[in-house]
Design a protein around this motif. Structure first.
Motif, PDB file in Angstrom:
ATOM      1  N   VAL A  46      54.172  38.269  35.287  1.00 26.19           N
ATOM      2  CA  VAL A  46      52.980  39.065  35.577  1.00 26.19           C
ATOM      3  C   VAL A  46      53.371  40.533  35.450  1.00 26.19           C
ATOM      4  N   ASP A  47      52.588  41.289  34.679  1.00 26.51           N
ATOM      5  CA  ASP A  47      52.876  42.711  34.492  1.00 26.51           C
ATOM      6  C   ASP A  47      51.990  43.612  35.352  1.00 26.51           C
ATOM      7  N   LEU A  48      50.795  43.114  35.713  1.00 28.47           N
ATOM      8  CA  LEU A  48      49.831  43.939  36.428  1.00 28.47           C
ATOM      9  C   LEU A  48      48.859  43.028  37.158  1.00 28.47           C
ATOM     10  N   VAL A  49      48.484  43.407  38.387  1.00 27.83           N
ATOM     11  CA  VAL A  49      47.424  42.731  39.135  1.00 27.83           C
ATOM     12  C   VAL A  49      46.257  43.702  39.266  1.00 27.83           C
ATOM     13  N   VAL A  50      45.051  43.219  38.971  1.00 25.22           N
ATOM     14  CA  VAL A  50      43.858  44.063  39.039  1.00 25.22           C
ATOM     15  C   VAL A  50      42.889  43.486  40.054  1.00 25.22           C
ATOM     16  N   ASP A  51      42.576  44.260  41.071  1.00 25.03           N
ATOM     17  CA  ASP A  51      41.642  43.849  42.116  1.00 25.03           C
ATOM     18  C   ASP A  51      40.501  44.866  42.153  1.00 25.03           C
ATOM     19  N   VAL A  52      39.595  44.686  43.090  1.00 22.84           N
ATOM     20  CA  VAL A  52      38.533  45.662  43.332  1.00 22.84           C
ATOM     21  C   VAL A  52      38.707  46.204  44.743  1.00 22.84           C
ATOM     22  N   THR A  53      38.033  47.301  45.022  1.00 21.18           N
ATOM     23  CA  THR A  53      38.039  47.857  46.372  1.00 21.18           C
ATOM     24  C   THR A  53      36.630  48.296  46.728  1.00 21.18           C
ATOM     25  N   TYR A  54      36.252  48.037  47.969  1.00 18.97           N
ATOM     26  CA  TYR A  54      34.948  48.457  48.463  1.00 18.97           C
ATOM     27  C   TYR A  54      35.037  49.723  49.304  1.00 18.97           C
ATOM     28  N   ASP A  55      36.224  50.012  49.819  1.00 22.96           N
ATOM     29  CA  ASP A  55      36.380  51.166  50.707  1.00 22.96           C
ATOM     30  C   ASP A  55      37.243  52.270  50.102  1.00 22.96           C
ATOM     31  N   GLY A  56      37.734  52.070  48.887  1.00 29.47           N
ATOM     32  CA  GLY A  56      38.586  53.073  48.259  1.00 29.47           C
ATOM     33  C   GLY A  56      39.968  53.166  48.864  1.00 29.47           C
ATOM     34  N   LYS A  57      40.320  52.198  49.712  1.00 25.92           N
ATOM     35  CA  LYS A  57      41.619  52.238  50.390  1.00 25.92           C
ATOM     36  C   LYS A  57      42.436  50.978  50.160  1.00 25.92           C
ATOM     37  N   SER A  58      41.779  49.826  50.205  1.00 26.46           N
ATOM     38  CA  SER A  58      42.505  48.558  50.194  1.00 26.46           C
ATOM     39  C   SER A  58      41.961  47.633  49.120  1.00 26.46           C
ATOM     40  N   PRO A  59      42.839  46.820  48.508  1.00 26.93           N
ATOM     41  CA  PRO A  59      42.340  45.793  47.596  1.00 26.93           C
ATOM     42  C   PRO A  59      41.538  44.757  48.372  1.00 26.93           C
ATOM     43  N   TYR A  60      40.511  44.231  47.750  1.00 23.93           N
ATOM     44  CA  TYR A  60      39.569  43.347  48.431  1.00 23.93           C
ATOM     45  C   TYR A  60      40.074  41.921  48.596  1.00 23.93           C
ATOM     46  N   ALA A  61      40.687  41.355  47.561  1.00 29.04           N
ATOM     47  CA  ALA A  61      40.876  39.907  47.544  1.00 29.04           C
ATOM     48  C   ALA A  61      42.320  39.445  47.479  1.00 29.04           C
ATOM     49  N   VAL A  62      43.275  40.345  47.423  1.00 31.84           N
ATOM     50  CA  VAL A  62      44.671  39.939  47.322  1.00 31.84           C
ATOM     51  C   VAL A  62      45.494  40.680  48.363  1.00 31.84           C
ATOM     52  N   ASP A  63      46.588  40.062  48.786  1.00 37.62           N
ATOM     53  CA  ASP A  63      47.501  40.663  49.759  1.00 37.62           C
ATOM     54  C   ASP A  63      48.364  41.698  49.035  1.00 37.62           C
ATOM     55  N   GLU A  64      48.223  42.942  49.437  1.00 32.85           N
ATOM     56  CA  GLU A  64      48.956  44.022  48.782  1.00 32.85           C
ATOM     57  C   GLU A  64      50.467  43.821  48.891  1.00 32.85           C
ATOM     58  N   ALA A  65      50.930  43.315  50.032  1.00 36.66           N
ATOM     59  CA  ALA A  65      52.368  43.104  50.229  1.00 36.66           C
ATOM     60  C   ALA A  65      52.911  42.049  49.266  1.00 36.66           C
ATOM     61  N   LEU A  66      52.098  41.043  48.957  1.00 36.28           N
ATOM     62  CA  LEU A  66      52.522  40.010  48.016  1.00 36.28           C
ATOM     63  C   LEU A  66      52.796  40.623  46.649  1.00 36.28           C
ATOM     64  N   VAL A  67      51.899  41.488  46.196  1.00 31.18           N
ATOM     65  CA  VAL A  67      52.064  42.114  44.879  1.00 31.18           C
ATOM     66  C   VAL A  67      53.254  43.060  44.892  1.00 31.18           C
ATOM     67  N   GLU A  68      53.414  43.789  45.986  1.00 33.07           N
ATOM     68  CA  GLU A  68      54.578  44.677  46.098  1.00 33.07           C
ATOM     69  C   GLU A  68      55.872  43.887  45.998  1.00 33.07           C
ATOM     70  N   GLY A  69      55.880  42.697  46.601  1.00 30.11           N
ATOM     71  CA  GLY A  69      57.070  41.853  46.547  1.00 30.11           C
ATOM     72  C   GLY A  69      57.416  41.387  45.148  1.00 30.11           C
ATOM     73  N   LEU A  70      56.407  41.290  44.307  1.00 30.89           N
ATOM     74  CA  LEU A  70      56.646  40.904  42.917  1.00 30.89           C
ATOM     75  C   LEU A  70      57.201  42.059  42.091  1.00 30.89           C
ATOM     76  N   GLY A  71      57.009  43.282  42.607  1.00 32.56           N
ATOM     77  CA  GLY A  71      57.502  44.452  41.900  1.00 32.56           C
ATOM     78  C   GLY A  71      56.659  44.845  40.708  1.00 32.56           C
ATOM     79  N   VAL A  72      55.348  44.529  40.753  1.00 34.62           N
ATOM     80  CA  VAL A  72      54.457  44.905  39.650  1.00 34.62           C
ATOM     81  C   VAL A  72      53.349  45.804  40.186  1.00 34.62           C
ATOM     82  N   PRO A  73      52.738  46.620  39.338  1.00 29.27           N
ATOM     83  CA  PRO A  73      51.658  47.500  39.806  1.00 29.27           C
ATOM     84  C   PRO A  73      50.415  46.709  40.224  1.00 29.27           C
ATOM     85  N   LEU A  74      49.694  47.270  41.190  1.00 30.99           N
ATOM     86  CA  LEU A  74      48.418  46.713  41.639  1.00 30.99           C
ATOM     87  C   LEU A  74      47.358  47.786  41.456  1.00 30.99           C
ATOM     88  N   ALA A  75      46.383  47.526  40.590  1.00 27.26           N
ATOM     89  CA  ALA A  75      45.270  48.441  40.373  1.00 27.26           C
ATOM     90  C   ALA A  75      44.048  47.932  41.122  1.00 27.26           C
TER      91      ALA A  75
END
Length: 282
Positions: free
Chosen positions: A92-121
């Motif tokens: 996986v090179d990139l995870v793309v989520d949406v945000t409703y509050d401009g602060k947090s991804p809506y549907a995925v655990d941010e820490a999980l993506v950080e653990g993979l070492g790939v960007p989260l948009a």
């Protein structure tokens, strides 16, 4: 600035203000269903998509757009994902989520993506941005990932059709999401970018009235019937239930509150709405 050739440093700033970077342009993208459907429309095929907390183990066809036809695998709800399942995709090179509050991804655990070492948009889909801006931002991400610019002419034509239909037919519109025989969630049009855009184009929405809830007013069906709409836009996603009762004389039309923010999907939504206003087939 993103590298257009895919050979060199890649960067993109998401709607949280996070500056994302990679050694090369991401090719293997995993996305939330709504974001993935939009990217597919724009010419970027995700390697897999995941759902929200409202979704089950099967992909909701209403939210899927062209993902099913394209054979894009569905991984289930994002919060239930683990690193092993993502690594099993073969990279996986990139995870793309949406945000409703401009602060947090809506549907995925941010820490999980950080653990993979790939960007989260995370791109905004909330009521703080107008629909054209939301669509434009997904277009920018699509271009950054190697897609061509999304066509906008179809949206302009569809908006013109809505304007014309709203001018010819004086129709009171109520958007809602069924919650069962006892409850219904009534949409506050200004909180939903696609409904707010329709209002700008001349569609006359029924105000559900004062009460708690920024996006919805929760009431019973008797209250909804009393608002006397001519056209009911009902939430057609799998997590909603069909209208329990229909106001006398009112017509029904499906509404996907998670319409993919791509020009193609928005044009289809607008064209269908124009047809519903005039009580004809799209």
């Amino acid at each position: 600035m993103a590298d257009a050739t895919g050979t060199g440093a890649w960067g993109f700033t998401d709607d949280r203000g996070a500056a994302l970077a990679a050694g090369r342009r991401p090719e293997r993208v995993v996305a939330y269903v709504r974001a993935g459907a939009a990217l597919l429309d724009l010419g970027v095929r995700p390697v897999a998509v995941y759902g929200s907390g409202h979704d089950g183990e099967l992909l909701d066809p209403v939210k899927a757009g062209g993902l099913v036809a394209a054979g894009v695998p569905y991984l289930g709800p994002g919060r239930a994902l683990d690193a092993e399942r993502l690594r099993a995709l073969g990279g996986v090179d990139l995870v793309v989520d949406v945000t409703y509050d401009g602060k947090s991804p809506y549907a995925v655990d941010e820490a999980l993506v950080e653990g993979l070492g790939v960007p989260l948009a995370a791109l905004s889909v909330g009521g703080d941005l107008p629909l054209p801006a939301i669509v434009a931002r997904f277009g920018e991400l699509g271009v950054a990932l190697g897609a061509g610019a999304g066509a906008s002419g179809r949206v302009a034509d569809a908006e013109a059709a809505v304007r014309a239909a709203a001018g010819r037919a004086d129709v009171a519109v109520l958007a809602l999401s069924g919650a069962g025989p006892e409850q219904v969630h009534l949409a506050r049009p200004g909180a939903w970018p696609e409904l707010a855009r329709l209002a700008e184009l001349g569609v006359r929405f029924v105000d559900p009235g004062p009460g708690p809830g920024a996006n919805w007013l929760t009431a019973d069906w008797e209250y909804a019937v009393g608002l006397a709409p001519d056209l009911v836009l009902f939430d057609s996603r799998a997590n909603a239930v069909p209208p329990h009762v229909v106001p006398q004389g009112a017509r029904l039309a499906p509404w996907n509150p998670e319409t993919p923010p791509s020009p193609a999907a928005c044009a289809r939504f607008l064209q269908d709405l124009a047809a519903a206003l005039e009580d004809r087939e799209p």
